[in-house]
Design a protein around this motif. Structure first.
Motif, mmCIF file in Angstrom:
data_model
loop_
_atom_site.group_PDB
_atom_site.id
_atom_site.type_symbol
_atom_site.label_atom_id
_atom_site.label_comp_id
_atom_site.label_asym_id
_atom_site.label_seq_id
_atom_site.Cartn_x
_atom_site.Cartn_y
_atom_site.Cartn_z
ATOM 1 N N ARG A 184 0.815 -1.216 0.000
ATOM 2 C CA ARG A 184 0.000 0.000 0.000
ATOM 3 C C ARG A 184 0.854 1.276 0.000
ATOM 4 O O ARG A 184 0.623 2.202 -0.773
ATOM 5 N N HIS A 185 1.870 1.326 0.836
ATOM 6 C CA HIS A 185 2.732 2.510 0.917
ATOM 7 C C HIS A 185 3.446 2.752 -0.421
ATOM 8 O O HIS A 185 3.524 3.894 -0.900
ATOM 9 N N ARG A 233 1.024 4.148 -2.981
ATOM 10 C CA ARG A 233 0.786 5.583 -2.722
ATOM 11 C C ARG A 233 1.964 6.426 -3.218
ATOM 12 O O ARG A 233 1.769 7.506 -3.785
ATOM 13 N N ARG A 234 3.177 5.949 -3.010
ATOM 14 C CA ARG A 234 4.361 6.676 -3.497
ATOM 15 C C ARG A 234 4.361 6.734 -5.020
ATOM 16 O O ARG A 234 4.695 7.754 -5.622
ATOM 17 N N GLU A 280 1.729 6.659 -6.924
ATOM 18 C CA GLU A 280 0.686 7.633 -7.291
ATOM 19 C C GLU A 280 1.263 9.039 -7.327
ATOM 20 O O GLU A 280 0.993 9.813 -8.252
ATOM 21 N N ASP A 319 -4.197 8.697 -9.815
ATOM 22 C CA ASP A 319 -4.929 8.031 -8.767
ATOM 23 C C ASP A 319 -4.999 6.547 -9.065
ATOM 24 O O ASP A 319 -5.582 6.142 -10.069
ATOM 25 N N SER A 356 -6.242 4.302 -6.886
ATOM 26 C CA SER A 356 -7.092 3.721 -5.858
ATOM 27 C C SER A 356 -7.891 2.524 -6.359
ATOM 28 O O SER A 356 -8.309 1.684 -5.580
ATOM 29 N N LEU A 396 -6.384 -0.552 -5.277
ATOM 30 C CA LEU A 396 -6.448 -0.823 -3.842
ATOM 31 C C LEU A 396 -7.816 -1.310 -3.405
ATOM 32 O O LEU A 396 -8.037 -1.546 -2.228
#
Length: 103
Positions: free
Chosen positions: A84-85, A88-89, A91, A97, A99, A102
Motif C-alpha cells: 500500500r505505501h 501511494r508513493r 501515485e 490516482d 485507488s 487498492l
C-alpha cells in the motif's frame, strides 16, 4: 498506444502485431524436478536436441498454462496491504490516482 506511437515518431495509424507473447510467466508442474534438472544443466541440452515441432509439446508437459494459477482474495488483500505505501508513493510520482488497484 496512439500517444506512445506519436512520441516515438511512428505513424499513429500503425497497428502492431500483438498476437505473439514474449516472456510469459512459466510455472513448473513439478517444481523440485525442474530445479534439479536445471542444476544438472539438462534443460539447455534438452532444448538444443529437441526438434522444433516437439518443443511446444515438451513445454506444455513441463509447465502449467499461464492463466491456471490465480491469487486468492485473501492473498490479494495481504499483498495490497503490504505494498500500500509503495502504491501511494507511485501515485505521487505518476501524479495519478491508483485507488482502483487498492479496492
Amino acid at each position: 498506444m496512439r500517444e506512445v506511437l506519436e512520441f516515438l515518431g511512428v505513424e499513429s495509424s500503425f497497428v502492431p502485431d500483438t498476437s505473439r507473447r514474449y516472456n510469459e510467466p512459466r510455472i513448473a508442474k513439478a517444481v523440485k524436478s525442474i530445479q534439479m534438472i536445471r542444476r544438472l544443466g539438462v534443460i539447455n541440452s534438452l532444448h538444443r536436441i529437441t526438434p522444433t515441432p516437439l518443443k511446444a509439446l515438451v513445454h506444455s508437459a513441463i509447465y502449467k498454462p499461464s492463466g491456471s494459477v490465480t491469487m486468492t482474495p485473501d492473498d490479494r488483500a495481504l499483498m495490497l496491504d503490504f505494498y500500500r505505501h509503495d502504491i501511494r508513493r507511485l501515485e505521487a510520482i505518476l501524479n495519478r490516482d491508483l485507488s482502483g488497484w487498492l479496492a
